[in-house]
Design a protein around this motif. Sequence first.
Motif, mmCIF file in Angstrom:
data_model
loop_
_atom_site.group_PDB
_atom_site.id
_atom_site.type_symbol
_atom_site.label_atom_id
_atom_site.label_comp_id
_atom_site.label_asym_id
_atom_site.label_seq_id
_atom_site.Cartn_x
_atom_site.Cartn_y
_atom_site.Cartn_z
ATOM 1 N N MET A 1 0.864 -1.215 0.020
ATOM 2 C CA MET A 1 -0.104 -0.028 -0.054
ATOM 3 C C MET A 1 0.800 1.296 0.072
ATOM 4 S SD MET A 1 -3.112 1.215 2.511
ATOM 5 C CE MET A 1 -4.395 0.497 1.282
ATOM 6 N N GLU A 2 0.643 2.085 -0.826
ATOM 7 C CA GLU A 2 1.301 3.301 -0.925
ATOM 8 C C GLU A 2 0.956 4.463 0.516
ATOM 9 O OE1 GLU A 2 3.590 4.347 -3.175
ATOM 10 O OE2 GLU A 2 3.229 2.217 -4.023
ATOM 11 N N SER A 3 1.781 5.299 0.794
ATOM 12 C CA SER A 3 1.664 6.445 1.696
ATOM 13 C C SER A 3 0.380 7.008 1.338
ATOM 14 C CB SER A 3 2.835 7.020 1.812
ATOM 15 O OG SER A 3 3.965 6.265 2.217
ATOM 16 N N GLU A 4 0.325 7.603 0.293
ATOM 17 C CA GLU A 4 -1.009 8.382 -0.204
ATOM 18 C C GLU A 4 -2.168 7.931 -0.007
ATOM 19 O OE1 GLU A 4 1.572 7.486 -2.514
ATOM 20 O OE2 GLU A 4 2.993 9.502 -1.983
ATOM 21 N N ALA A 5 -2.437 6.489 -0.136
ATOM 22 C CA ALA A 5 -3.801 5.696 0.039
ATOM 23 C C ALA A 5 -3.786 5.920 1.408
ATOM 24 C CB ALA A 5 -3.726 4.416 -0.438
ATOM 25 N N VAL A 6 -2.876 5.823 2.308
ATOM 26 C CA VAL A 6 -3.118 5.609 3.747
ATOM 27 C C VAL A 6 -3.456 6.916 4.331
ATOM 28 C CG1 VAL A 6 -1.917 5.245 6.156
ATOM 29 C CG2 VAL A 6 -1.541 3.622 4.243
ATOM 30 N N ILE A 7 -2.752 7.992 3.611
ATOM 31 C CA ILE A 7 -3.104 9.362 4.029
ATOM 32 C C ILE A 7 -4.666 9.555 3.833
ATOM 33 C CG2 ILE A 7 -2.689 11.972 3.760
ATOM 34 C CD1 ILE A 7 0.433 11.032 3.327
ATOM 35 N N LEU A 8 -5.036 9.581 2.598
ATOM 36 C CA LEU A 8 -6.151 9.659 2.194
ATOM 37 C C LEU A 8 -7.439 8.862 2.936
ATOM 38 C CD1 LEU A 8 -8.025 11.112 -0.096
ATOM 39 C CD2 LEU A 8 -7.955 9.075 -1.558
ATOM 40 N N ALA A 9 -6.961 7.777 3.465
ATOM 41 C CA ALA A 9 -7.856 7.097 4.249
ATOM 42 C C ALA A 9 -8.239 7.720 5.813
ATOM 43 C CB ALA A 9 -7.723 5.626 4.443
ATOM 44 N N LEU A 10 -7.041 7.821 6.283
ATOM 45 C CA LEU A 10 -6.802 8.558 7.582
ATOM 46 C C LEU A 10 -7.539 10.082 7.424
ATOM 47 C CD1 LEU A 10 -3.300 7.414 8.780
ATOM 48 C CD2 LEU A 10 -5.548 6.441 9.421
ATOM 49 N N ALA A 11 -7.278 10.731 6.431
ATOM 50 C CA ALA A 11 -7.967 11.952 6.416
ATOM 51 C C ALA A 11 -9.453 12.211 6.515
ATOM 52 C CB ALA A 11 -7.334 12.884 5.115
ATOM 53 N N ALA A 12 -10.016 11.033 5.589
ATOM 54 C CA ALA A 12 -11.364 10.594 5.482
ATOM 55 C C ALA A 12 -11.881 10.620 6.637
ATOM 56 C CB ALA A 12 -11.592 9.587 4.473
ATOM 57 N N LEU A 13 -11.129 9.612 7.592
ATOM 58 C CA LEU A 13 -11.815 9.261 8.893
ATOM 59 C C LEU A 13 -11.549 10.417 10.137
ATOM 60 C CD1 LEU A 13 -10.633 5.607 9.071
ATOM 61 C CD2 LEU A 13 -13.111 6.546 8.578
ATOM 62 N N ALA A 14 -10.791 11.474 9.630
ATOM 63 C CA ALA A 14 -10.516 12.445 10.582
ATOM 64 C C ALA A 14 -11.721 13.733 10.727
ATOM 65 C CB ALA A 14 -9.065 13.250 10.018
ATOM 66 N N GLN A 15 -12.677 13.256 10.361
ATOM 67 C CA GLN A 15 -13.827 14.047 10.624
ATOM 68 C C GLN A 15 -15.052 13.264 11.373
ATOM 69 O OE1 GLN A 15 -16.946 14.132 9.311
ATOM 70 N NE2 GLN A 15 -17.562 16.329 9.666
ATOM 71 N N SER A 16 -15.681 13.919 12.474
ATOM 72 C CA SER A 16 -16.519 12.846 13.189
ATOM 73 C C SER A 16 -17.658 12.409 12.607
ATOM 74 C CB SER A 16 -17.155 14.071 14.278
ATOM 75 O OG SER A 16 -17.697 14.979 14.014
#
Length: 118
Positions: free
Chosen positions: A1-16
């Motif tokens: 898995m690429e770092s960018e995909a992880v960042i995208l997933a974590l950013a999506a979850l970083a909202q309540s």
Amino acid sequence: MESEAVILALAALAQSTRLDVFRLLVSREPAGVPAGEIARELAVPANTMSAHLSVLTRAGLVRSERRSRSIIYRADLEHFRSVATFLLKDCCGGRPEVCAPLVADLTPCCPPKEPAHG
């Protein structure tokens, strides 16, 4: 898995609301939940929920499937597993004992059900 995909997933979850949506969908696996029901359960307007579901879908955390006139949303647990594995892959620099408490916390979550014998 690429770092960018992880960042995208974590950013999506970083909202309540999106985090609540993902947790709701995980709790309803494997059946999924119709979009309108998600909006009602979380008391979020339908158009706002649509935007949140789009962000989660683009991040690979949610999949949708049309069933008749409804769109059913499901958590993409395989993608989430890949994100979590990416974060823990090196298991604390080759020292698995450091990660043991984390693994222990996750283990009792959902023990596999024994097959029914009849």
